[in-house]
Design a protein around this motif. Structure first.
Motif, PDB file in Angstrom:
ATOM      1  N   LEU A   3      92.662 -15.072  30.642  1.00 30.98           N
ATOM      2  CA  LEU A   3      93.761 -14.199  31.056  1.00 30.98           C
ATOM      3  C   LEU A   3      93.881 -14.092  32.571  1.00 30.98           C
ATOM      4  N   LYS A   4      92.969 -14.702  33.305  1.00 31.56           N
ATOM      5  CA  LYS A   4      92.973 -14.593  34.760  1.00 31.56           C
ATOM      6  C   LYS A   4      93.602 -15.801  35.434  1.00 31.56           C
ATOM      7  N   ASN A   5      93.802 -16.883  34.698  1.00 29.10           N
ATOM      8  CA  ASN A   5      94.319 -18.106  35.297  1.00 29.10           C
ATOM      9  C   ASN A   5      95.352 -18.755  34.388  1.00 29.10           C
ATOM     10  N   VAL A   6      96.198 -19.560  35.019  1.00 27.07           N
ATOM     11  CA  VAL A   6      97.222 -20.320  34.313  1.00 27.07           C
ATOM     12  C   VAL A   6      97.023 -21.789  34.641  1.00 27.07           C
ATOM     13  N   MET A   7      97.082 -22.656  33.609  1.00 27.80           N
ATOM     14  CA  MET A   7      97.047 -24.102  33.865  1.00 27.80           C
ATOM     15  C   MET A   7      98.421 -24.496  34.402  1.00 27.80           C
ATOM     16  N   LEU A   8      98.455 -24.835  35.683  1.00 24.77           N
ATOM     17  CA  LEU A   8      99.725 -25.020  36.370  1.00 24.77           C
ATOM     18  C   LEU A   8     100.509 -26.207  35.817  1.00 24.77           C
ATOM     19  N   ASN A   9      99.819 -27.263  35.435  1.00 23.62           N
ATOM     20  CA  ASN A   9     100.535 -28.436  34.897  1.00 23.62           C
ATOM     21  C   ASN A   9     101.227 -28.108  33.577  1.00 23.62           C
ATOM     22  N   GLN A  10     100.543 -27.341  32.709  1.00 28.53           N
ATOM     23  CA  GLN A  10     101.155 -26.956  31.430  1.00 28.53           C
ATOM     24  C   GLN A  10     102.322 -25.994  31.661  1.00 28.53           C
ATOM     25  N   TYR A  11     102.139 -25.089  32.602  1.00 32.87           N
ATOM     26  CA  TYR A  11     103.195 -24.122  32.906  1.00 32.87           C
ATOM     27  C   TYR A  11     104.448 -24.832  33.418  1.00 32.87           C
ATOM     28  N   LEU A  12     104.271 -25.762  34.364  1.00 35.63           N
ATOM     29  CA  LEU A  12     105.420 -26.469  34.929  1.00 35.63           C
ATOM     30  C   LEU A  12     106.095 -27.347  33.875  1.00 35.63           C
ATOM     31  N   ASP A  13     105.304 -27.915  32.975  1.00 29.78           N
ATOM     32  CA  ASP A  13     105.885 -28.723  31.901  1.00 29.78           C
ATOM     33  C   ASP A  13     106.805 -27.870  31.021  1.00 29.78           C
ATOM     34  N   ALA A  14     106.324 -26.669  30.650  1.00 28.40           N
ATOM     35  CA  ALA A  14     107.149 -25.768  29.836  1.00 28.40           C
ATOM     36  C   ALA A  14     108.363 -25.278  30.608  1.00 28.40           C
ATOM     37  N   LEU A  15     108.183 -25.027  31.909  1.00 30.49           N
ATOM     38  CA  LEU A  15     109.293 -24.553  32.736  1.00 30.49           C
ATOM     39  C   LEU A  15     110.394 -25.613  32.834  1.00 30.49           C
ATOM     40  N   LEU A  16     110.005 -26.872  33.046  1.00 35.11           N
ATOM     41  CA  LEU A  16     111.013 -27.937  33.132  1.00 35.11           C
ATOM     42  C   LEU A  16     111.727 -28.116  31.796  1.00 35.11           C
ATOM     43  N   GLU A  17     110.991 -27.879  30.697  1.00 36.38           N
ATOM     44  CA  GLU A  17     111.644 -27.967  29.386  1.00 36.38           C
ATOM     45  C   GLU A  17     112.753 -26.921  29.287  1.00 36.38           C
ATOM     46  N   ASP A  18     112.515 -25.719  29.830  1.00 35.86           N
ATOM     47  CA  ASP A  18     113.562 -24.695  29.851  1.00 35.86           C
ATOM     48  C   ASP A  18     114.724 -25.111  30.756  1.00 35.86           C
ATOM     49  N   LEU A  19     114.391 -25.711  31.906  1.00 33.15           N
ATOM     50  CA  LEU A  19     115.429 -26.059  32.884  1.00 33.15           C
ATOM     51  C   LEU A  19     116.313 -27.211  32.395  1.00 33.15           C
ATOM     52  N   ARG A  20     115.800 -27.997  31.482  1.00 33.47           N
ATOM     53  CA  ARG A  20     116.602 -29.138  31.001  1.00 33.47           C
ATOM     54  C   ARG A  20     117.875 -28.674  30.306  1.00 33.47           C
ATOM     55  N   ARG A  21     117.885 -27.454  29.805  1.00 30.18           N
ATOM     56  CA  ARG A  21     119.106 -26.933  29.171  1.00 30.18           C
ATOM     57  C   ARG A  21     120.225 -26.773  30.177  1.00 30.18           C
ATOM     58  N   SER A  22     119.845 -26.608  31.458  1.00 32.10           N
ATOM     59  CA  SER A  22     120.866 -26.407  32.501  1.00 32.10           C
ATOM     60  C   SER A  22     120.932 -27.587  33.461  1.00 32.10           C
ATOM     61  N   ALA A  23     120.310 -28.711  33.098  1.00 31.33           N
ATOM     62  CA  ALA A  23     120.185 -29.824  34.045  1.00 31.33           C
ATOM     63  C   ALA A  23     121.423 -30.704  34.114  1.00 31.33           C
ATOM     64  N   GLU A  24     122.400 -30.456  33.250  1.00 34.37           N
ATOM     65  CA  GLU A  24     123.681 -31.169  33.302  1.00 34.37           C
ATOM     66  C   GLU A  24     123.485 -32.679  33.293  1.00 34.37           C
TER      67      GLU A  24
END
Length: 357
Positions: A212-233
């Motif tokens: 609960l003290k750390n986030v795996m940044l690579n996994q987080y960014l992967d999920a974030l880009l998946e969200d952004l693809r909906r608006s990536a035109e």
């Protein structure tokens, strides 16, 4: 030893010697209870109230060693015998006796028995204090472990609920943007949706993570880009990131920076269509280097009159939070923004004058 008069159970089938022990130890501050056999002594012990036992070896019926084997760990037992055989002493001590004493028929051993009984009582009290202390330590550890587990469960529940709530807000913004008719309003709502989603993803990572003290940044960014693809035109978003852990607050700042720069590339990099947008994260010494690159028009892009500059201000604010530098790569064909920051925040150092106070 307790100031209250201790109760001694003296087990011996020699009636005359038992009376001598009774009188002698009563004068020395003991309340003496007598038993004439091993079985009688065991029955008396079951009634309770005995602080220490003196046990003779040679008796009719159960002898001393047989009786000793049936006496529980408490109260302590001083083994008494007329035998000079040291093997009996060794056997008694191995069987759990606190001390061993050779007696005589005239009662001259009574002062020595008094010393042995006092010693046995003190040892018992020390052992009890030690056991109580160890039990309290174990209980404290158990309480701490239970509290830590409860705290972790609550934190997971909080992250779960916050993540869900933020995701609902992001979805509502997305619906509002799709139903809007004004392009600038739709763009503003889409940008807001991305910012909310960036924060929601951190809480989602924390809810599903063992840490609960750390986030795996690579996994987080992967999920974030998946969200952004909906608006990536139609733009192709790719990620190349090393497995790096970072604290949640800094992860939020990184996610918002990525959201702003990716959406900026979506809007301006390819005015005549779509193209690739690459996100890269890697460690470089003690630093982390984050880059967002496109292969679009680069510096040839004209300023959009609808732009409010909000994205640039948000990137600057998040970079300040990370104590990061933000630079444009002049050698890149297109636009490549490089964000460099320390993997771990540097500790705050106090001025020498303040430290001396």
């Amino acid at each position: 030893m307790n100031t209250a008069m201790p109760t001694l159970l003296y087990i011996d089938d020699d009636e005359a010697l038992s009376r001598l022990v009774d009188r002698g130890l009563t004068r020395l501050g003991f309340n003496v209870v007598r038993a004439a056999s091993g079985n009688e002594g065991l029955d008396r012990l079951k009634q309770g109230g005995i602080d220490v036992v003196a046990l003779d070896q040679y008796m009719h019926g159960l002898d001393g060693l047989e009786t000793l084997e049936q006496i529980p760990e408490a109260p302590p037992v001083v083994f008494v015998t007329a035998s000079q055989d040291s093997s009996i002493a060794v056997t008694a001590l191995k069987a759990g006796a606190a001390d061993y004493l050779v007696k005589d028929a005239l009662g001259d051993f009574i002062p020595l028995l008094h010393v042995a009984l006092d010693g046995a009582l003190r040892q018992a009290q020390i052992r009890k204090a030690r056991d109580d202390a160890e039990a309290e330590v174990h209980a404290s550890r158990d309480r701490y472990a239970a509290l830590a587990a409860e705290r972790e469960l609550l934190l997971r529940e909080v992250n779960h609920r916050v993540g869900n709530s933020l995701q609902i807000i992001a979805s509502l913004l997305h619906l509002q943007a799709n139903s809007g008719s004004q392009d600038d309003v739709k763009a503003a709502l889409t940008n807001a949706m991305g910012r909310v989603a960036a924060v929601a993803q951190v809480h989602r990572r924390l809810y599903t993570s063992h840490d609960l003290k750390n986030v795996m940044l690579n996994q987080y960014l992967d999920a974030l880009l998946e969200d952004l693809r909906r608006s990536a035109e139609g733009n192709r978003l790719t990620l190349k990131a090393e497995p790096i852990e970072i604290d949640p607050d800094r992860a939020v700042a990184i996610g918002i920076i990525v959201n702003e720069l990716v959406m900026n590339a979506v809007k301006y990099a390819y005015p005549d269509g779509a193209g690739p947008i690459d996100v890269n994260l890697h460690a470089q010494g003690d630093d982390l280097v984050l880059s967002i690159a496109d292969h679009g028009v680069g510096l040839n892009v004209k300023t959009d009159p609808r732009s409010t500059g909000m994205g640039q201000r948000i990137v600057a604010a998040m970079a300040s939070k990370l104590e990061a530098s933000v630079e444009r790569d002049p050698n890149h064909a297109g636009t490549r923004i490089v964000v460099r920051f320390r993997h771990v925040n540097a500790p705050v150092t106090k001025p020498a004058s303040a430290a001396a106070n």
